[in-house]
Design a protein around this motif. Structure first.
Motif, PDB file in Angstrom:
ATOM      1  N   LYS A 115     -11.054 -59.980   2.260  1.00  0.00           N
ATOM      2  CA  LYS A 115     -11.718 -58.781   2.761  1.00  0.00           C
ATOM      3  C   LYS A 115     -11.106 -57.527   2.143  1.00  0.00           C
ATOM      4  O   LYS A 115      -9.889 -57.408   2.046  1.00  0.00           O
ATOM      5  CB  LYS A 115     -11.583 -58.705   4.286  1.00  0.00           C
ATOM      6  N   ASP A 138      -4.776 -61.637   3.651  1.00  0.00           N
ATOM      7  CA  ASP A 138      -5.543 -62.476   2.724  1.00  0.00           C
ATOM      8  C   ASP A 138      -4.747 -62.797   1.466  1.00  0.00           C
ATOM      9  O   ASP A 138      -5.021 -63.789   0.792  1.00  0.00           O
ATOM     10  CB  ASP A 138      -6.876 -61.797   2.356  1.00  0.00           C
ATOM     11  N   THR A 160     -18.419 -58.889  14.032  1.00  0.00           N
ATOM     12  CA  THR A 160     -17.874 -60.186  13.597  1.00  0.00           C
ATOM     13  C   THR A 160     -18.935 -61.289  13.627  1.00  0.00           C
ATOM     14  O   THR A 160     -18.894 -62.202  12.818  1.00  0.00           O
ATOM     15  CB  THR A 160     -16.660 -60.605  14.449  1.00  0.00           C
ATOM     16  N   ALA A 201      -7.894 -59.027   9.921  1.00  0.00           N
ATOM     17  CA  ALA A 201      -8.048 -57.902   8.999  1.00  0.00           C
ATOM     18  C   ALA A 201      -7.348 -56.702   9.621  1.00  0.00           C
ATOM     19  O   ALA A 201      -7.416 -56.506  10.837  1.00  0.00           O
ATOM     20  CB  ALA A 201      -9.529 -57.604   8.787  1.00  0.00           C
ATOM     21  N   THR A 208      -9.825 -57.866  14.687  1.00  0.00           N
ATOM     22  CA  THR A 208     -10.263 -58.740  15.780  1.00  0.00           C
ATOM     23  C   THR A 208      -9.726 -60.163  15.672  1.00  0.00           C
ATOM     24  O   THR A 208      -9.622 -60.857  16.675  1.00  0.00           O
ATOM     25  CB  THR A 208     -11.798 -58.838  15.839  1.00  0.00           C
ATOM     26  N   ALA A 209      -9.454 -60.646  14.455  1.00  0.00           N
ATOM     27  CA  ALA A 209      -9.048 -62.045  14.209  1.00  0.00           C
ATOM     28  C   ALA A 209     -10.123 -63.030  14.651  1.00  0.00           C
ATOM     29  O   ALA A 209      -9.823 -64.177  14.983  1.00  0.00           O
ATOM     30  CB  ALA A 209      -7.704 -62.341  14.886  1.00  0.00           C
ATOM     31  N   GLN A 210     -11.366 -62.589  14.679  1.00  0.00           N
ATOM     32  CA  GLN A 210     -12.460 -63.459  15.149  1.00  0.00           C
ATOM     33  C   GLN A 210     -13.200 -64.164  14.011  1.00  0.00           C
ATOM     34  O   GLN A 210     -13.845 -65.183  14.233  1.00  0.00           O
ATOM     35  CB  GLN A 210     -13.473 -62.630  15.941  1.00  0.00           C
ATOM     36  N   ILE A 211     -13.137 -63.591  12.790  1.00  0.00           N
ATOM     37  CA  ILE A 211     -13.987 -64.107  11.703  1.00  0.00           C
ATOM     38  C   ILE A 211     -13.706 -65.579  11.394  1.00  0.00           C
ATOM     39  O   ILE A 211     -14.634 -66.379  11.270  1.00  0.00           O
ATOM     40  CB  ILE A 211     -13.826 -63.248  10.424  1.00  0.00           C
TER      41      ILE A 211
HETATM   42  C1  LIG Z   1     -13.861 -48.893  15.878  1.00  0.00           C
HETATM   43  C2  LIG Z   1     -14.426 -50.243  15.599  1.00  0.00           C
HETATM   44  C3  LIG Z   1     -14.505 -51.143  16.605  1.00  0.00           C
HETATM   45  C4  LIG Z   1     -15.034 -52.414  16.376  1.00  0.00           C
HETATM   46  N1  LIG Z   1     -15.097 -53.268  17.412  1.00  0.00           N
HETATM   47  C5  LIG Z   1     -15.653 -54.480  17.226  1.00  0.00           C
HETATM   48  C6  LIG Z   1     -15.801 -55.360  18.326  1.00  0.00           C
HETATM   49  O1  LIG Z   1     -15.404 -55.051  19.444  1.00  0.00           O
HETATM   50  N2  LIG Z   1     -16.401 -56.563  18.099  1.00  0.00           N
HETATM   51  C7  LIG Z   1     -16.853 -56.923  16.841  1.00  0.00           C
HETATM   52  O2  LIG Z   1     -17.407 -58.019  16.699  1.00  0.00           O
HETATM   53  N3  LIG Z   1     -16.701 -56.130  15.771  1.00  0.00           N
HETATM   54  C8  LIG Z   1     -16.129 -54.896  15.936  1.00  0.00           C
HETATM   55  N4  LIG Z   1     -16.006 -54.063  14.876  1.00  0.00           N
HETATM   56  C9  LIG Z   1     -16.469 -54.496  13.555  1.00  0.00           C
HETATM   57  C10 LIG Z   1     -15.463 -55.390  12.845  1.00  0.00           C
HETATM   58  O3  LIG Z   1     -14.361 -54.596  12.465  1.00  0.00           O
HETATM   59  C11 LIG Z   1     -16.170 -55.953  11.631  1.00  0.00           C
HETATM   60  O4  LIG Z   1     -17.062 -56.926  12.050  1.00  0.00           O
HETATM   61  C12 LIG Z   1     -15.271 -56.537  10.571  1.00  0.00           C
HETATM   62  O5  LIG Z   1     -15.905 -56.446   9.322  1.00  0.00           O
HETATM   63  C13 LIG Z   1     -14.918 -58.037  10.735  1.00  0.00           C
HETATM   64  O6  LIG Z   1     -14.018 -58.199  11.683  1.00  0.00           O
HETATM   65  P1  LIG Z   1     -12.452 -57.967  11.458  1.00  0.00           P
HETATM   66  O7  LIG Z   1     -12.250 -56.871  10.497  1.00  0.00           O
HETATM   67  O8  LIG Z   1     -11.885 -57.798  12.795  1.00  0.00           O
HETATM   68  O9  LIG Z   1     -11.975 -59.330  10.748  1.00  0.00           O
HETATM   69  P2  LIG Z   1     -10.879 -60.384  11.257  1.00  0.00           P
HETATM   70  O10 LIG Z   1     -11.558 -61.391  12.082  1.00  0.00           O
HETATM   71  O11 LIG Z   1      -9.692 -59.700  11.849  1.00  0.00           O
HETATM   72  O12 LIG Z   1     -10.498 -61.005   9.820  1.00  0.00           O
HETATM   73  C14 LIG Z   1      -9.842 -62.276   9.722  1.00  0.00           C
HETATM   74  C15 LIG Z   1     -10.036 -62.819   8.347  1.00  0.00           C
HETATM   75  O13 LIG Z   1     -11.414 -63.099   8.121  1.00  0.00           O
HETATM   76  C16 LIG Z   1     -11.743 -62.860   6.756  1.00  0.00           C
HETATM   77  N5  LIG Z   1     -12.757 -61.792   6.665  1.00  0.00           N
HETATM   78  C17 LIG Z   1     -13.053 -60.823   7.560  1.00  0.00           C
HETATM   79  N6  LIG Z   1     -14.052 -60.031   7.115  1.00  0.00           N
HETATM   80  C18 LIG Z   1     -14.395 -60.509   5.893  1.00  0.00           C
HETATM   81  C19 LIG Z   1     -15.332 -60.144   4.902  1.00  0.00           C
HETATM   82  N7  LIG Z   1     -16.152 -59.092   5.064  1.00  0.00           N
HETATM   83  N8  LIG Z   1     -15.390 -60.866   3.759  1.00  0.00           N
HETATM   84  C20 LIG Z   1     -14.563 -61.928   3.558  1.00  0.00           C
HETATM   85  N9  LIG Z   1     -13.661 -62.327   4.463  1.00  0.00           N
HETATM   86  C21 LIG Z   1     -13.572 -61.635   5.608  1.00  0.00           C
HETATM   87  C22 LIG Z   1     -10.441 -62.467   6.061  1.00  0.00           C
HETATM   88  O14 LIG Z   1      -9.843 -63.628   5.533  1.00  0.00           O
HETATM   89  C23 LIG Z   1      -9.609 -61.904   7.212  1.00  0.00           C
HETATM   90  O15 LIG Z   1      -8.220 -61.980   6.979  1.00  0.00           O
HETATM   91  C24 LIG Z   1     -15.483 -52.788  15.090  1.00  0.00           C
HETATM   92  C25 LIG Z   1     -15.373 -51.869  14.053  1.00  0.00           C
HETATM   93  C26 LIG Z   1     -14.867 -50.617  14.313  1.00  0.00           C
HETATM   94  C27 LIG Z   1     -14.792 -49.629  13.202  1.00  0.00           C
END
Ligand SMILES: Cc1cc2nc3c(=O)[nH]c(=O)nc-3n(C[C@H](O)[C@H](O)[C@H](O)COP(=O)(O)OP(=O)(O)OC[C@H]3O[C@@H](n4cnc5c(N)ncnc54)[C@H](O)[C@@H]3O)c2cc1C
Length: 259
Positions: free
Chosen positions: A8, A38, A94, A120, A125-128
């Protein structure tokens, strides 16, 4: 062994800016970096290739400038990359992100293992990882601190927990998310940099992936961020000058005021 590593693009520190209208992160590629967690997933995938042979494929959903980071991963041992990029993917939560990534994985075809970072550092969120595994119907293990054994059929993982560790055996194909203690990411090599310049790189959009438009981007995201704000700084710094005795008196006065 065919390993997919999810990469990401995140804003570098001090560059996280939010869109006041959509409450989503503004991703314009300026000073963006690979999500730090990552880099450990990339290193682990390359180490598995060095152990068992096979290939490592980088996968990302992001804006076109993410290509730079995928090429950087290819200078560190990743063999090819797929970028999922389309205006209609923007603003995904997510649920929509993991659905889109699952389409990317399916378009790659057969695989043995998917590696993600623990989380990320922008979305946090650590949900992906877990959601992607659920979309693909495969088992997953989060917070992996060590791969104790890896074979073509299964992996033995050491997972960090609040109270210590668990050792878990998982049949492949599976997905794991890794923490930073798992390895020490390597630097790019000169041959790696040369390879990365023309390495196999593909971009697919929503149409290429035959994506359900109701499940992608902002409109496919049930999450509603109603408010964002920058926390007020309430801490102040006090400088104590003078000789040691007067500085000690100054510290004692501050402590008395606090307690
Ligand atoms: C202020 C704010 C609040 C938010 N609140 C929420 C919420 O409550 N619920 C919600 O669902 N979303 C929320 N989002 C959106 C969320 O940040 C995006 O969905 C984000 O792109 C993916 O989640 P993460 O960054 O938490 O990834 P994480 O789950 O933390 O990432 C874990 C791993 O997944 C992989 N990964 C994640 N994204 C990608 C990608 N685009 N491409 C390739 N690999 C990837 C990477 O290996 C990464 O290390 C919020 C965004 C903002 C700005």
């Amino acid at each position: 062994m065919r390993t997919i590593v999810c990469i990401k693009q995140v804003p570098s520190t001090n560059e996280v800016r939010l869109d006041p209208e959509t409450k989503t992160i503004i991703r314009d590629g300026r000073q963006s970096v690979t999500n730090p967690f990552d880099t450990y997933a990339i290193e682990q995938a390359v180490q598995i290739k060095e152990l068992l042979g096979g290939e490592v494929i980088g996968l990302s959903m992001g804006i076109p400038s993410t290509e730079r980071l995928l090429r950087d991963a290819m200078s560190r041992g990743v063999d090819s990359s797929l970028l999922l990029s389309d205006r209609s993917f923007a603003g995904a939560d997510t649920l929509a992100t993991s659905y889109t990534l699952s389409l990317g994985v399916r378009s790659i075809g057969d695989f043995d293992l998917i590696l993600c970072g623990k989380m990320a550092v922008d979305g946090d969120t650590a949900q992906i990882g877990p959601e992607l595994a659920e979309n693909l119907g495969i088992p997953h293990v989060t917070d992996v601190v060590e791969l104790v054994e890896v074979s073509e059929e299964k992996i033995l993982c050491k997972k960090a927990t609040d109270k210590g560790h668990q050792i878990l055996e998982v049949d492949l194909p599976a997905l794991i998310t890794v923490v930073k203690d798992i390895n020490m990411p390597r630097l790019p090599s000169i041959p790696g940099i040369e390879f990365s310049l023309n390495a196999p790189f593909d971009i697919r959009n929503a149409t290429d992936l035959n994506a359900d438009t109701a499940r992608i981007g902002l409109s496919g995201s049930p999450t509603q961020v109603v408010k964002t704000y920058i926390p007020e700084r309430t801490r102040t710094a006090v400088e104590l000058t003078g000789d040691t005795e007067s500085q000690v008196k100054g510290i004692m006065k501050i402590i008395e005021e606090v307690i």
